[in-house]
Design a protein around this motif. Structure first.
Motif, short mmCIF file in Angstrom:
data_model
loop_
_atom_site.label_atom_id
_atom_site.label_comp_id
_atom_site.label_asym_id
_atom_site.label_seq_id
_atom_site.Cartn_x
_atom_site.Cartn_y
_atom_site.Cartn_z
N GLU A 170 -5.76 13.00 -12.43
CA GLU A 170 -4.82 11.96 -12.86
C GLU A 170 -3.39 12.48 -12.90
N MET A 171 -3.19 13.65 -13.51
CA MET A 171 -1.84 14.18 -13.65
C MET A 171 -1.22 14.52 -12.29
N ALA A 172 -2.05 15.02 -11.38
CA ALA A 172 -1.54 15.31 -10.04
C ALA A 172 -1.14 14.01 -9.32
N PHE A 173 -1.93 12.96 -9.51
CA PHE A 173 -1.58 11.69 -8.88
C PHE A 173 -0.32 11.10 -9.52
N TYR A 174 -0.17 11.28 -10.83
CA TYR A 174 1.04 10.77 -11.49
C TYR A 174 2.30 11.35 -10.86
N VAL A 175 2.23 12.61 -10.45
CA VAL A 175 3.40 13.27 -9.89
C VAL A 175 3.84 12.60 -8.58
N VAL A 176 2.88 12.25 -7.75
CA VAL A 176 3.21 11.67 -6.44
C VAL A 176 3.26 10.15 -6.46
N PHE A 177 2.83 9.53 -7.54
CA PHE A 177 2.75 8.07 -7.57
C PHE A 177 4.07 7.37 -7.25
N PRO A 178 5.20 7.78 -7.84
CA PRO A 178 6.45 7.05 -7.52
C PRO A 178 6.76 7.01 -6.03
N ILE A 179 6.42 8.08 -5.32
CA ILE A 179 6.66 8.11 -3.87
C ILE A 179 5.71 7.15 -3.16
N ILE A 180 4.43 7.22 -3.52
CA ILE A 180 3.44 6.33 -2.90
C ILE A 180 3.77 4.88 -3.21
N TYR A 181 4.16 4.63 -4.45
CA TYR A 181 4.50 3.27 -4.87
C TYR A 181 5.65 2.70 -4.04
N LYS A 182 6.62 3.53 -3.75
CA LYS A 182 7.79 3.09 -2.99
C LYS A 182 7.39 2.52 -1.63
N TYR A 183 6.32 3.07 -1.04
CA TYR A 183 5.90 2.63 0.29
C TYR A 183 4.64 1.77 0.25
N SER A 184 4.31 1.24 -0.93
CA SER A 184 3.07 0.45 -1.05
C SER A 184 3.30 -0.86 -1.81
N LYS A 185 4.45 -1.46 -1.62
CA LYS A 185 4.79 -2.63 -2.41
C LYS A 185 4.27 -3.94 -1.82
N THR A 186 3.71 -3.89 -0.64
CA THR A 186 3.09 -5.07 -0.06
C THR A 186 1.64 -4.75 0.28
N LEU A 187 0.85 -5.79 0.49
CA LEU A 187 -0.56 -5.58 0.81
C LEU A 187 -0.72 -4.79 2.10
N SER B 157 1.45 -2.73 3.61
CA SER B 157 1.92 -1.35 3.50
C SER B 157 0.95 -0.49 2.70
N SER B 158 0.36 -1.07 1.64
CA SER B 158 -0.60 -0.29 0.85
C SER B 158 -1.87 0.00 1.62
N VAL B 159 -2.30 -0.92 2.48
CA VAL B 159 -3.46 -0.67 3.33
C VAL B 159 -3.15 0.45 4.32
N LEU B 160 -1.95 0.44 4.87
CA LEU B 160 -1.55 1.51 5.80
C LEU B 160 -1.49 2.86 5.08
N VAL B 161 -1.00 2.86 3.85
CA VAL B 161 -0.96 4.10 3.06
C VAL B 161 -2.38 4.61 2.82
N LEU B 162 -3.31 3.69 2.58
CA LEU B 162 -4.71 4.10 2.41
C LEU B 162 -5.22 4.78 3.67
N GLY B 163 -4.89 4.24 4.82
CA GLY B 163 -5.31 4.86 6.08
C GLY B 163 -4.75 6.27 6.22
N VAL B 164 -3.49 6.43 5.88
CA VAL B 164 -2.86 7.76 5.93
C VAL B 164 -3.56 8.72 4.97
N ALA B 165 -3.87 8.23 3.77
CA ALA B 165 -4.53 9.07 2.76
C ALA B 165 -5.91 9.52 3.23
N LEU B 166 -6.64 8.63 3.89
CA LEU B 166 -7.97 8.98 4.38
C LEU B 166 -7.89 10.05 5.48
N ILE B 167 -6.91 9.90 6.35
CA ILE B 167 -6.73 10.90 7.42
C ILE B 167 -6.32 12.24 6.82
N PHE B 168 -5.36 12.22 5.89
CA PHE B 168 -4.89 13.45 5.26
C PHE B 168 -6.02 14.13 4.49
#
Length: 370
Positions: free
Chosen positions: A142-159, A161-172
């Motif tokens: 949880e704490m590790a995710f909190y650190v990166v959340f503001p960055i992820i949130y910035k690029y996930s404000k629409t449905l 964009s958030s789906v695309l971020v999920l794809g990137v996260a799965l690949i990474f």
């Protein structure tokens, strides 16, 4: 708005009870197996953690949305809130765990291990990822995710964009897994380390962010009717039971955590429009408020109740009655202690964070602080 999201607290409460239920009989000695017909459900109790992750990201998005319009330094305040929400109780449980290890297990934790836990970096250290505090590995995630959340949130404000971020996260995530396997070896220790990293669980959090975007759309467009909500709740419950009773097949062929996170997402959206009392009620809502305390205090409590487990197992002949008695006893003790730590330690942490934010906000705006 608060009444509309009371079901979030209810789901937190259910998630906490589910994790406790999973550990009852497994952490105690002697081992206490539940009745066979509910064993598949009990054995999936770790899914409560996945539900916590989905709900956490959902509420983080909601909080960031609402506070960004009212606070001058909302990102700074976000980190203050997260720290004072998590750290005080974790540090208390950490201290209890250190003392427990000394007096019960004759184990002295090293200063380095203690410091790694204080800094919440134990998840990044192979062999130390589980935390000194039992079940504390999730707090590191949880704490590790909190650190990166503001960055992820910035690029996930629409449905989308958030789906695309999920794809990137799965690949990474797959890249990191292969790197770990190649560098550390394809063995159980490597997989154990990988399974407790934020990279492994990031998709569950992002599904929570996707859920929030669906929530926003449902609130603005009005497409979610009560009948649709009822259907989604029923579908999610049935789907989860199917996964539980076919767990070996699902685990072998699919990403079970991703499937469960998706099921929980459907449940959350369904509960926006349809709230059965069996899920959303005063008891489950309050249980959600103390869910963090329940989660952190229960492993040690369950272990210390081993003498009670021994007595129940040897004194009560009927396996159903004995298991029910053990559950009621354990939940009663955990619930009572969690209520106390919630109203003292957690409340103190939250008040301290709010006071610090009010002070800093006052200075930023030039207002006098009373």
């Amino acid at each position: 708005m608060q009444k509309k999201i009371d079901f979030i607290d209810a789901l937190r409460g259910i998630a906490a009870f589910y994790v406790v239920l999973y550990h009852i009989g497994h952490v105690t000695w002697p081992a206490f197996n539940p009745p066979s017909f509910i064993l598949p459900i009990i054995n999936n109790g770790g899914s409560g953690v996945i539900l916590f992750f989905v709900l956490s990201a959902f509420t983080l998005c909601m909080s960031m949305d609402s506070r960004s319009a009212t606070e001058t330094k909302h990102v700074r305040n976000y980190f203050i809130r997260r720290f004072f929400r998590i750290a005080p109780l974790f540090y208390f449980i950490l201290a209890v765990s250190i003392i427990r290890n000394i007096y019960i297990f004759n184990v002295v934790n090293t200063p380095q291990d203690i410091m790694n836990n204080i800094l919440f970096i134990f998840n990044f250290i192979p062999g130390k990822q589980s935390s000194i505090a039992w079940a504390g590995w999730t707090i590191g995630v949880e704490m590790a995710f909190y650190v990166v959340f503001p960055i992820i949130y910035k690029y996930s404000k629409t449905l989308l964009s958030s789906v695309l971020v999920l794809g990137v996260a799965l690949i990474f995530r797959e890249i990191i897994k292969q790197v770990l396997l190649s560098q550390m070896g394809d063995n159980q220790a490597t997989l154990l380390f990988y399974n407790t990293t934020v990279v492994r669980h990031a998709p569950a959090f992002i599904i929570g962010m996707i859920t929030y975007n669906v929530y926003k759309d449902a609130m603005t467009s009005g497409w979610l009717s009560r009948s649709k909500g009822m259907a989604m709740v029923l579908i999610s419950i049935i789907s989860f039971l199917v996964v539980c009773y076919n767990n070996n097949f699902v685990e072998k062929n699919y990403d079970a955590n991703l499937i469960k996170a998706t099921i929980f997402s459907i449940l959350i959206i369904g509960l926006l429009a349809f709230r059965p009392k069996a899920i959303v009620n005063n008891f489950s809502i309050f249980s959600g408020k103390i869910s963090y305390s329940m989660y952190l205090v229960h492993p040690t409590v369950v272990y210390l109740l081993s003498p009670v487990t021994w007595w129940i197992k040897n004194s009560v002949g009927n396996e159903y009655i004995s298991y029910l008695l053990l559950c009621v006893t354990t939940f009663g003790v955990v619930y009572g202690i969690a209520t106390i730590t919630y109203k003292t330690i957690e409340a103190f942490g939250n008040r301290t964070g709010k006071r610090l934010i009010n002070y800093l906000e006052g200075r930023s705006s030039g207002r006098a602080i009373a």
